[in-house]
Design an enzyme around this catalytic site. Sequence first.
Site, mmCIF file in Angstrom:
data_model
loop_
_atom_site.group_PDB
_atom_site.id
_atom_site.type_symbol
_atom_site.label_atom_id
_atom_site.label_comp_id
_atom_site.label_asym_id
_atom_site.label_seq_id
_atom_site.Cartn_x
_atom_site.Cartn_y
_atom_site.Cartn_z
ATOM 1 N N GLU A 1 0.619 -1.641 4.793
ATOM 2 C CA GLU A 1 0.789 -0.244 4.665
ATOM 3 C C GLU A 1 2.361 -0.052 5.275
ATOM 4 O O GLU A 1 3.232 0.505 4.629
ATOM 5 C CB GLU A 1 0.019 0.471 5.850
ATOM 6 C CG GLU A 1 0.231 1.830 5.932
ATOM 7 C CD GLU A 1 -0.849 2.693 6.836
ATOM 8 O OE1 GLU A 1 -1.904 2.318 6.885
ATOM 9 O OE2 GLU A 1 -0.153 3.725 7.217
ATOM 10 N N ARG B 1 -5.647 7.526 17.103
ATOM 11 C CA ARG B 1 -6.966 7.260 16.344
ATOM 12 C C ARG B 1 -7.772 6.433 17.343
ATOM 13 O O ARG B 1 -9.075 6.852 17.336
ATOM 14 C CB ARG B 1 -6.963 6.337 14.959
ATOM 15 C CG ARG B 1 -8.213 6.661 14.303
ATOM 16 C CD ARG B 1 -7.980 6.074 12.822
ATOM 17 N NE ARG B 1 -7.523 6.989 11.900
ATOM 18 C CZ ARG B 1 -8.262 8.015 11.235
ATOM 19 N NH1 ARG B 1 -9.525 8.082 11.603
ATOM 20 N NH2 ARG B 1 -7.696 8.869 10.272
ATOM 21 N N GLN C 1 0.876 -1.043 -0.199
ATOM 22 C CA GLN C 1 0.173 -0.049 0.017
ATOM 23 C C GLN C 1 0.929 1.255 0.028
ATOM 24 O O GLN C 1 0.322 2.378 -0.120
ATOM 25 C CB GLN C 1 -1.035 0.121 1.199
ATOM 26 C CG GLN C 1 -1.982 -1.136 1.277
ATOM 27 C CD GLN C 1 -2.695 -1.086 2.787
ATOM 28 O OE1 GLN C 1 -2.504 -2.100 3.245
ATOM 29 N NE2 GLN C 1 -3.341 -0.282 3.042
ATOM 30 N N PHE D 1 -5.570 -4.212 3.365
ATOM 31 C CA PHE D 1 -6.408 -4.039 4.720
ATOM 32 C C PHE D 1 -5.536 -3.320 5.808
ATOM 33 O O PHE D 1 -6.044 -3.437 7.079
ATOM 34 C CB PHE D 1 -7.201 -5.332 5.127
ATOM 35 C CG PHE D 1 -7.997 -5.894 4.144
ATOM 36 C CD1 PHE D 1 -9.251 -5.475 3.759
ATOM 37 C CD2 PHE D 1 -7.718 -7.096 3.505
ATOM 38 C CE1 PHE D 1 -9.927 -5.647 2.557
ATOM 39 C CE2 PHE D 1 -8.430 -7.612 2.322
ATOM 40 C CZ PHE D 1 -9.599 -6.851 2.079
ATOM 41 N N GLU E 1 -12.851 2.654 5.238
ATOM 42 C CA GLU E 1 -12.783 1.921 6.602
ATOM 43 C C GLU E 1 -13.960 1.977 7.712
ATOM 44 O O GLU E 1 -14.390 0.956 8.190
ATOM 45 C CB GLU E 1 -11.510 2.713 7.362
ATOM 46 C CG GLU E 1 -10.332 2.256 6.874
ATOM 47 C CD GLU E 1 -9.272 3.398 7.609
ATOM 48 O OE1 GLU E 1 -8.930 4.457 7.200
ATOM 49 O OE2 GLU E 1 -8.481 2.726 8.295
HETATM 50 N N1 MTE Z 1 -11.191 -3.120 -0.055
HETATM 51 C C1 MTE Z 1 -10.625 -3.997 -0.630
HETATM 52 N N2 MTE Z 1 -11.363 -4.660 -1.404
HETATM 53 N N3 MTE Z 1 -9.274 -4.398 -0.263
HETATM 54 C C2 MTE Z 1 -8.529 -4.034 0.849
HETATM 55 O O1 MTE Z 1 -7.462 -4.065 1.073
HETATM 56 N N4 MTE Z 1 -8.493 -2.035 2.367
HETATM 57 C C3 MTE Z 1 -9.180 -0.962 3.184
HETATM 58 C C4 MTE Z 1 -10.166 -0.520 2.394
HETATM 59 N N5 MTE Z 1 -11.014 -1.313 1.592
HETATM 60 C C5 MTE Z 1 -9.046 -2.699 1.310
HETATM 61 C C6 MTE Z 1 -10.621 -2.458 0.921
HETATM 62 C C7 MTE Z 1 -8.368 0.094 3.982
HETATM 63 S S1 MTE Z 1 -7.562 -0.698 5.532
HETATM 64 C C8 MTE Z 1 -8.273 1.019 3.576
HETATM 65 S S2 MTE Z 1 -7.469 2.431 4.316
HETATM 66 C C9 MTE Z 1 -8.695 1.693 2.216
HETATM 67 O O2 MTE Z 1 -9.673 0.603 1.663
HETATM 68 C C10 MTE Z 1 -7.903 2.265 1.240
HETATM 69 O O3 MTE Z 1 -8.283 2.562 0.077
HETATM 70 P P1 MTE Z 1 -9.151 4.063 -0.370
HETATM 71 O O4 MTE Z 1 -8.303 5.084 0.569
HETATM 72 O O5 MTE Z 1 -8.814 4.020 -1.825
HETATM 73 O O6 MTE Z 1 -10.480 3.828 0.204
HETATM 74 N N1 HPA Z 2 -4.573 5.832 8.840
HETATM 75 C C1 HPA Z 2 -3.513 5.009 8.537
HETATM 76 N N2 HPA Z 2 -2.472 5.025 8.276
HETATM 77 C C2 HPA Z 2 -1.841 6.083 9.143
HETATM 78 C C3 HPA Z 2 -2.871 6.897 9.785
HETATM 79 C C4 HPA Z 2 -4.151 7.062 9.640
HETATM 80 O O1 HPA Z 2 -4.852 7.665 10.265
HETATM 81 N N3 HPA Z 2 -1.727 8.072 10.567
HETATM 82 C C5 HPA Z 2 -0.669 7.776 10.374
HETATM 83 N N4 HPA Z 2 -0.759 6.749 9.313
HETATM 84 MO MO1 MOS Z 3 -6.073 1.123 6.098
HETATM 85 S S1 MOS Z 3 -5.946 0.542 7.889
HETATM 86 O O1 MOS Z 3 -5.530 2.887 6.833
HETATM 87 O O2 MOS Z 3 -4.730 0.643 5.497
#
Ligand code: MTE
Ligand code: HPA
Ligand code: MOS
Length: 812
Positions: free
Chosen positions: A262, A340, A227, A258, A749
């Site tokens: 990260e 958070r 990510q 998910f 999320e």
């Molecule tokens: N949806 C799918 N299909 N796969 C993933 O890994 N990760 C989640 C969410 N939805 C995820 C998901 C998480 S932890 C985050 S932070 C957000 O997607 C990140 O993507 P976005 O910011 O584009 O929504």
């Molecule tokens: N979400 C995910 N990753 C991060 C954040 C957050 O709020 N802050 C710093 N790293």
């Molecule tokens: Mo989502 S836990 O901020 O990758």
Amino acid sequence: MNQPQEALLPAPPEISPESAGMPDAATKPRVLYSRSEAHESAHLHVSGSATYVDDMPELAGTLHAAIGMSAKAHARILAIDFTEVQAMPGVVGVLQAGDIPGSNDCGPILHDDPILADGVVKFVGQPMFAVVATSQEAARRAARKARVEYEELPAVLDIRAAKAAGELVVPPLVLVRGSPEEKLASAPHVLRGTWSVGGQEQFYLEGQISYAVPREDGCMQLWCSTQHPTEMQHLVAHCLQLASNQVVVEIRRMGGGFGGKESQSGIFACIAALAARRFGRPVKLRPDRDDDMMITGKRHDFVYDYAVGFDDTGRILAAKVEMAARAGFSTDLTPPVITRAVCHFDNAYYLGDADIRAFGCRTHTQSNTAFRGFGGPQGAIMMEYIIDSIARQLGMDALAVRRINFYGTTERNVTPYLQVVRDNIIGEMVDELVATSDYHARRAAIARFNAGSPVLKKGLALTPVKFGISFNVPHFNQAGALVHVYTDGSVLVSHGGTEMGQGLNTKVAQVVAHTLGVPLAQVRASAADTSKVANTSATAASTGSDLNGKAAEDAARQIRARLAAFAAPLLGGAAEDAARVRFADGAVALHGAQGACSLPFADVVAQAYLARVQLWSDGFYATPGLHWDARTLTGNPFYYYAYAAGVSEVLVDTLTGEWRLLRTDLLYDAGNSINPAIDIGQVEGGFIQGMGWLTSEELVWNREGRLTTHAPSTYKIPAIHDCPAEFRTRLFQRPNPQETVLRSKATGEPPLLLPFSVLMALRDAVSSVGGHRVQPPLRAPATPEAILDAVDAVRAGVTEAPGVTLHYERLA
Ligand code: MTE
Ligand code: HPA
Ligand code: MOS
């Protein structure tokens, strides 16, 4: 499950002058762009032709690495004998900490995360060495042949033990508002207790993987399932003593992240790069599922001590909580995760006087990390458990207690961290959901059912969600993009975000297509690549489309402005008519005195090229108005809040602890959804994933600190069978009052918090066993064992069970 359909939407989507940034917006009705387009890779996903890192054709000479892991939770490594390893077929070499030319660290914040253990191991599963061989099978077999001599050291495996010993990865976070102690002393009612919630394995379908290829002049190219490509670039550069411009990281897509990719993709990227450098050949590192689960961190499990004071109406007067999180052996992302948690303990409620503390406890286990919600779920669920308890103590419906404590819209709207809640729509959304889910009639029907059913008991609960959107580290809230328009009129967009299945590329391509007025089929999103867009933030904190959508829009608007200036004369206008040139339906048009004049977009582009007009542009976005004081834990950390609410109904067998989810109704505030089909997918997926966390997924470490649940055989994620028979998901389509991309809201999320309704419905069902007069001590995950413990306690009239206590005090 729900089919995302246009029928769910209020109005047929249209391209409006306003959302296209045109000047006559004020005179036109406000219909924003919103379309349920298929995921850009759907046809590839379903046909098995979407390329993941492991699907890439391997270059000739590719080697494979396997990791040798610690068998001890805490020990000094006295010696490792690699004689048998070296003798195994196919083995090319072994790498240890001493072979790292640069820094032996892959920590995202502090530098306490060794890539390969150097002298001391701190959890069972910690990487100590890597074996490099001609095949993956050979590398894995050989890695098991090492003979390690340890000197065992005392291990801390328990959160409370770490907290008591002051073993913390960062100083405690302390946020105190008003005089909570005095308010508790004078409150008519007080509940005090302890509670706990489990951790959670990310269980991405595609595991961690990195493929490193040495390039000329010491450079390194990597494909990482991550990510955070920029973080991989930095970590690899530091470990190989390279400059950032010598490392390129690319990722087309992940099979899920998910949060687990990260920071924690770093160790795999570094080991692959290290081996590639050492042996001068391409190296792939793909741990199998068990190794992945043994090595990588998970959602933090939490234990809580709380006290809440309230009045006769259920209104909270003061709340106090100490949240202790299992950080694991190193810091990783624990500081922002517990921050958070602190900023989500309030969930949707005004708390009055509050004392909120969080502890990142160091244990000899995997280093816990990001997981969808990032500490927010762990903060908010404690408050929901408290509210549920207040209601039962007063003999009220929990919904009434929730409503009386909701943030106000003009008063009672300041959070404990001093951000003012200006966009509150939770009351309205809950009213709508109460009506559409038939909450009150079903509550009465359940009471009748339970009165006549001694063993099977039903439960119902409605829980709200308020989730702050933005990284809680302000400077991460920036993004870049690059849009190329080619001379045939096709468009390529590169942006700083990564695709992990969430549909980010689809949304960004939709924004670009909408801005340029071309069909979506004409726009392609490229792989994320550190050599195209630099200094990216992790795709995380649900900000992917907010940030990268805006950056891509910025780039596309610049190209559109140049094309408009070029096209105005072609369309029979003057130079100053550029602002009135329209881009829609694949055409560029101008409505002049002689009527409309229009040219195909591709023709305009081809002519613009001949006239030497720049057909590509970069774009940038930084979220405005954010600030955060990490010392006082106050500020304006979130650009806006996303709201949601869910109602769940369960049926529990009180003899076995087994249960079924009968029906769930969800209402999610997606703002003006760019893509309702994708957003509904996010809401339903997040709900089911959160339900797994709260009910069936249980991480168990044995007395030696070994994780015993490291495969799907022992770790139970929800399956299609666990989805509710009736699953009704709707989006609350109201444009975001903040100026987000197309006025949308994040959906990544926050849906993970919707299954709080399932846990509370389970508690409601258990509570019915005691006529709702005993507080069920139900811990999470509410596995059948936990449910039976709670049923037993209720039958015995006690409010304690393993990991849970609750005491009620009334003002004398
Ligand atoms: N949806 C799918 N299909 N796969 C993933 O890994 N990760 C989640 C969410 N939805 C995820 C998901 C998480 S932890 C985050 S932070 C957000 O997607 C990140 O993507 P976005 O910011 O584009 O929504
Ligand atoms: N979400 C995910 N990753 C991060 C954040 C957050 O709020 N802050 C710093 N790293
Ligand atoms: Mo989502 S836990 O901020 O990758």
